[in-house]
Design a protein around this motif. Structure first.
Motif, PDB file in Angstrom:
ATOM      1  N   THR A 117       0.825  -1.221   0.000  1.00  0.00           N
ATOM      2  CA  THR A 117       0.000   0.000   0.000  1.00  0.00           C
ATOM      3  C   THR A 117       0.855   1.266   0.000  1.00  0.00           C
ATOM      4  O   THR A 117       0.631   2.179  -0.803  1.00  0.00           O
ATOM      5  N   LEU A 121       1.095   3.883  -3.236  1.00  0.00           N
ATOM      6  CA  LEU A 121       0.766   5.296  -3.055  1.00  0.00           C
ATOM      7  C   LEU A 121       1.941   6.187  -3.439  1.00  0.00           C
ATOM      8  O   LEU A 121       1.760   7.244  -4.060  1.00  0.00           O
ATOM      9  N   ASP A 122       3.155   5.750  -3.078  1.00  0.00           N
ATOM     10  CA  ASP A 122       4.362   6.495  -3.440  1.00  0.00           C
ATOM     11  C   ASP A 122       4.524   6.551  -4.954  1.00  0.00           C
ATOM     12  O   ASP A 122       4.823   7.614  -5.521  1.00  0.00           O
ATOM     13  N   VAL A 124       2.137   6.230  -7.252  1.00  0.00           N
ATOM     14  CA  VAL A 124       1.059   7.060  -7.813  1.00  0.00           C
ATOM     15  C   VAL A 124       1.380   8.540  -7.634  1.00  0.00           C
ATOM     16  O   VAL A 124       1.211   9.346  -8.569  1.00  0.00           O
ATOM     17  N   LEU A 125       1.864   8.917  -6.457  1.00  0.00           N
ATOM     18  CA  LEU A 125       2.194  10.316  -6.174  1.00  0.00           C
ATOM     19  C   LEU A 125       3.258  10.838  -7.132  1.00  0.00           C
ATOM     20  O   LEU A 125       3.094  11.903  -7.754  1.00  0.00           O
TER      21      LEU A 125
END
Length: 276
Positions: A117, A121-122, A124-125
């Motif tokens: 997770t 998220l990293d 995607v950012l």
């Protein structure tokens, strides 16, 4: 090297899932590490092999962003899983009587899900921040894959926010896990020193030897990449150093975890014999 990496790591995964004796937290994390190593090399190396075969080093914008996205995820996952494995060794050596209670299947799955997770998220950012940048029609990257830092520094627009987030992520996702590893091993060393018998000390240390080798290889090669990038951001030496942690490290991990591990060697022999 790519075939050795993929086949070696897949054999590790098959051996772990086919042998009931290896259904323990340590080997569960190792299977996940092998899966991530397969995915990491498969993100970058097939495209490089295609470039060599076709004598064309072109890549579309969409493919470049996609490759960068998955590279960020799997590189971070390698780091996080090594940290989780350090915690597993810490519990096994420092709290052996409570090991199976602490490292229960639910916690093991939760730890792996947290690793995935955070790194998704990293990824995607960073990808969203790159998508807001402007580039020339034709951009040349002195690398064999679309590495985040190289892509950002080829942009025509302001990259302050990207640089800020890359530095923040480096501190949070590299220094944080490394601190966890160092803390775990400081406690492990203290516990090993308290063991009275030499045989007991050797047995305790031998369970960590493979993991320590993998950590040294991962952080050693990663440090080499960032030092070469800092010294000469556009140099081909950065690409050469990157080969170490994108190809060599995933290729060597199966050997590190199998050659000195009698349980793994027995499982691999049983798997190969059964296939015959």
């Amino acid at each position: 090297m790519y075939l050795v990496t993929v086949s070696g790591n897949l054999l590790i995964i098959l051996a772990i899932f086919s042998d009931p004796h290896l259904h323990t937290p340590m080997y569960f994390f190792l299977a996940n590490l092998s899966l991530v190593d397969v995915c990491f090399t498969s993100t970058n190396i097939p495209k490089m092999l295609d470039n060599i075969q076709t004598h064309s080093r072109a890549i579309t914008y969409a493919s470049c962003i996609t490759q960068m996205f998955f590279s960020v995820i799997f590189a971070g996952l390698d780091d996080f899983l090594l940290t989780v494995m350090a915690y597993d060794r810490f519990v096994a050596i420092c709290h052996p009587l409570h090991y199976m209670v602490i490292m229960n299947p639910r916690l093991c799955v939760q730890l792996v899900l947290v690793c995935w997770t955070i790194n998704i998220l990293d990824g995607v950012l960073h990808s969203l921040l790159v998508l807001r940048l402007s580039f020339r029609t034709h951009v040349e990257i002195p690398h064999f894959f679309c590495e985040l830092n190289q892509v950002v520094h080829r942009a025509c627009s302001d990259t302050f926010l990207n640089d800020l987030m890359m530095n923040f992520a480096a501190v949070l996702l590299l220094v944080g896990p490394l601190s966890g590893i160092l803390y775990s091993y400081s406690k492990i060393v203290s516990s090993i020193r308290a063991i009275s018998s030499t045989q007991g000390k050797y047995k305790a240390f031998s369970t960590c030897a493979s993991h320590l080798s993998a950590i040294s290889l991962f952080y050693g090669t990663s440090l080499g990449v960032y030092l070469s990038a800092s010294a000469a951001p556009s140099s081909a030496s950065t690409a050469a150093a990157s080969v170490m942690y994108t190809v060599v490290t995933p290729m060597l991990n199966p050997f590190i975890y199998s050659l000195r591990n009698s349980d793994m060697k027995r499982a691999l022999k049983r798997l190969l014999f059964h296939k015959r």
